[in-house]
Enzyme design. Structure first.
Site, mmCIF file in Angstrom:
data_model
loop_
_atom_site.group_PDB
_atom_site.id
_atom_site.type_symbol
_atom_site.label_atom_id
_atom_site.label_comp_id
_atom_site.label_asym_id
_atom_site.label_seq_id
_atom_site.Cartn_x
_atom_site.Cartn_y
_atom_site.Cartn_z
ATOM 1 N N HIS A 6 3.911 1.337 0.629
ATOM 2 C CA HIS A 6 5.339 1.146 0.338
ATOM 3 C C HIS A 6 5.521 0.049 -0.718
ATOM 4 O O HIS A 6 6.324 0.174 -1.638
ATOM 5 C CB HIS A 6 6.097 0.723 1.607
ATOM 6 C CG HIS A 6 6.313 1.831 2.605
ATOM 7 N ND1 HIS A 6 6.988 2.987 2.305
ATOM 8 C CD2 HIS A 6 5.956 1.938 3.921
ATOM 9 C CE1 HIS A 6 7.042 3.761 3.386
ATOM 10 N NE2 HIS A 6 6.426 3.152 4.380
ATOM 11 N N GLU B 1 7.613 7.420 2.057
ATOM 12 C CA GLU B 1 6.576 7.622 3.072
ATOM 13 C C GLU B 1 5.360 8.339 2.485
ATOM 14 O O GLU B 1 4.237 8.151 2.952
ATOM 15 C CB GLU B 1 7.171 8.393 4.259
ATOM 16 C CG GLU B 1 6.358 8.346 5.544
ATOM 17 C CD GLU B 1 6.296 6.968 6.218
ATOM 18 O OE1 GLU B 1 6.949 6.014 5.738
ATOM 19 O OE2 GLU B 1 5.571 6.857 7.217
ATOM 20 N N HIS C 37 -0.757 0.981 5.191
ATOM 21 C CA HIS C 37 0.473 1.768 5.151
ATOM 22 C C HIS C 37 1.592 0.994 4.429
ATOM 23 O O HIS C 37 2.186 1.487 3.467
ATOM 24 C CB HIS C 37 0.912 2.109 6.581
ATOM 25 C CG HIS C 37 2.170 2.915 6.677
ATOM 26 N ND1 HIS C 37 2.165 4.275 6.905
ATOM 27 C CD2 HIS C 37 3.478 2.568 6.571
ATOM 28 C CE1 HIS C 37 3.412 4.714 6.915
ATOM 29 N NE2 HIS C 37 4.238 3.699 6.730
ATOM 30 N N GLU C 38 1.837 -0.227 4.892
ATOM 31 C CA GLU C 38 2.930 -1.008 4.290
ATOM 32 C C GLU C 38 2.617 -1.344 2.833
ATOM 33 O O GLU C 38 3.516 -1.395 1.998
ATOM 34 C CB GLU C 38 3.207 -2.275 5.110
ATOM 35 C CG GLU C 38 3.691 -2.023 6.543
ATOM 36 C CD GLU C 38 4.900 -1.088 6.645
ATOM 37 O OE1 GLU C 38 5.750 -1.104 5.727
ATOM 38 O OE2 GLU C 38 4.988 -0.322 7.630
HETATM 39 ZN ZN ZN Z 1 6.316 3.920 6.378
#
Ligand code: ZN
Length: 501
Positions: free
Chosen positions: A269, A295, A265-266
């Site tokens: 980003h 996101e 997830h990170e």
């Molecule tokens: Zn996030």
């Protein structure tokens, strides 16, 4: 003209330096700073932020923006120059509307509110947080009035995080989504026992978890010569420049998905931040288009890539080799089903792909009701529990597992939550378009190859930074407006297959 542009860029560059210096201090605070540094750090951050704000709202910046407006320059809409002036003018207009005494009061109130919230949550007692939340709602009402709005009081607050997005639009999208998700959750709940995730709840050595995650995100294309990963209590990503992007993650030795999917997830980003065009560096455009677009990138890598059958057909043998004691006798399909298990649960951050958005809708509805005075703050726990019952069929046994679980309100933030769900919806819209443009994408993922997907994201999304509003970007990339349609189709296909209906 060129001279005025240079002067604007010089001023914005210096402001950006202050913002990025604050980002370094804030990253340090959440990773390595000893507790004794907290009080001084708060002062340091406040000084940097106040200085950056004062430099930005200076009359000279307004005069430069005026002189450089498009009627004067005739720059092409998509050019870096026109985009810079357009976006900065929007930021400037908003920043000038907020009186500095309101900014100061937000800082004072939220410092106390955050402490009160942490204690109230620990003791599971909403009444301790209630007077602070009342003040925070009042401050947000004042902020919304200062910024101005035509339709809903929520509009200018939402706009801080999702530029140009309107409350009525979000509400309409959420209504569509809710009508599909609530019956789906019910159908899955009736078959809850058909998926077992106990294999994920064994002891997995921390260092090996960390190393496996790093191996995968290197394959994704995260550039460790322009970034690094450290541990933090709450995972986040921050950027000090396009050449220095910081990921953080956390590891739970007794639950495999925490570190694994947190890292993916990170990284999503981080890939966005690393992919911004160097021509935008040290301007106000070297950032994501909005929280929702940001996101969409993290969710795309975490869920659409990282929770897919194709992905695990490649990586599961590797994971088994790392954890033979835990996974040797497990087949890939059992693992795939385990990591996609759906269960209505009390805590948002632990929610699965199907139930997650229902948690967000509840917060969105309650924030609107608080700001419009339709719910008394004293009655909030009751309203929360009723909403959980309606959306997910479960009721929290106490405030800690209910209304007090999230940090956002204690930090003064209202209008933030919807961006999580918008990100989920946009991730599927983008991914569907990527699959159309790259027909072999599923095969590439099954071969552990991600370079074509990353190039596609860089070309269509990352390199633009903040040049476009979220709505403009979604339209440019997909040809369509933001919609729940793609997300609903994705969720229904995936989970009717897993749960067999
Ligand atoms: Zn996030």
């Amino acid at each position: 003209m060129e001279e005025k542009l240079q002067e604007l860029k010089t001023r914005l560059g210096e402001i950006r330096d202050l913002n990025k210096a604050a980002a370094v201090l804030s990253w340090d605070q959440q990773t390595y700073m000893p507790p004794g540094g907290a009080a001084a750090r708060a002062e340091q951050l406040a000084t940097l932020q106040k200085t950056a704000h004062n430099w930005f709202i200076a009359d000279e910046i307004g005069e430069l923006l005026e002189a450089l407006n498009n009627d004067e320059t005739g720059w092409d809409y998509d050019s870096d120059e026109a985009s810079l002036v357009r976006v900065v003018a929007r930021d400037y207009e908003k920043a000038r509307k907020v009186p500095s005494e309101l900014v100061a009061e937000f800082a004072r109130v939220t410092t106390l509110a955050h402490e009160a919230w942490a204690k109230a949550r620990e003791q599971s007692d909403f009444s301790q947080f209630q007077p602070h939340l009342e003040k925070i709602v009042e401050l947000n009402v004042r902020l919304a009035e200062a910024l101005g709005y035509e339709d809903r009081i929520y509009d200018p607050l939402l706009d801080q995080f999702e530029p140009e997005m309107k409350t009525a639009h979000v509400a309409a999208i959420f209504d569509d989504l809710k009508a599909e998700l609530v019956p789906l959750v019910k159908a899955i709940s009736e078959r809850a026992n058909s998926v077992d995730d106990s294999i994920l709840r064994q002891t997995y050595e921390e260092q090996k978890q960390w190393d496996f995650g790093v191996e995968v995100i290197k394959d994704f294309g995260f550039d460790f010569t322009r970034g690094r990963q450290d541990k933090s209590v709450h995972p986040f990503t921050t950027s000090f420049s396009i050449g220095d992007v910081r990921l953080t993650t956390r590891v739970d030795p007794n639950y495999l998905p925490t570190a694994l999917f947190g890292t993916l997830h990170e990284c999503g980003h981080g890939l966005y931040e690393q992919g911004i065009s160097p021509s935008l560096e040290r301007t106000s455009l070297d950032d994501g288009a909005s929280l929702g677009i940001h996101e969409s990138q993290s969710r795309l890598w975490e869920n659409l890539v990282g929770r897919s059958r194709e992905f695990w057909s490649h990586y599961f043998p590797r994971l088994q080799a790392v954890f033979p004691g835990q996974l040797a006798g497990v087949d890939v399909e059992t693992f795939y089903r385990a990591i996609n298990r759906v269960e209505p649960s009390l805590i948002r951050v632990e929610a699965d792909e199907v139930t997650y958005n229902l948690h967000i809708m509840l917060r969105f509805e309650l924030e609107n009701e608080m700001l419009e005075g339709k719910v008394k703050i004293a009655d909030l726990p009751e309203a929360w529990n009723a909403g959980m019952e309606a959306n997910l069929g479960i009721a929290p046994p106490n405030d800690a597992l209910g209304v007090l679980q999230d940090v956002h309100w204690s930090g003064g933030m209202m209008g933030y939550f919807p961006t999580y769900s918008l990100g989920n919806l946009i991730s599927v819209q983008f991914f569907d378009k990527a699959k159309t443009d790259i027909p072999s994408l599923p095969d590439q993922i099954a071969a552990g190859k991600f370079d074509e997907l990353l190039s596609w994201l860089r070309e269509n999304i990352h390199r633009h930074g903040r040049k476009y509003t979220p709505a403009e970007l979604v339209k440019r990339v997909t040809g369509n407006e933001l919609t729940a349609t793609n997300y609903v189709a994705y969720i229904k296909t995936k989970f009717s297959d897993i749960y067999g209906f």
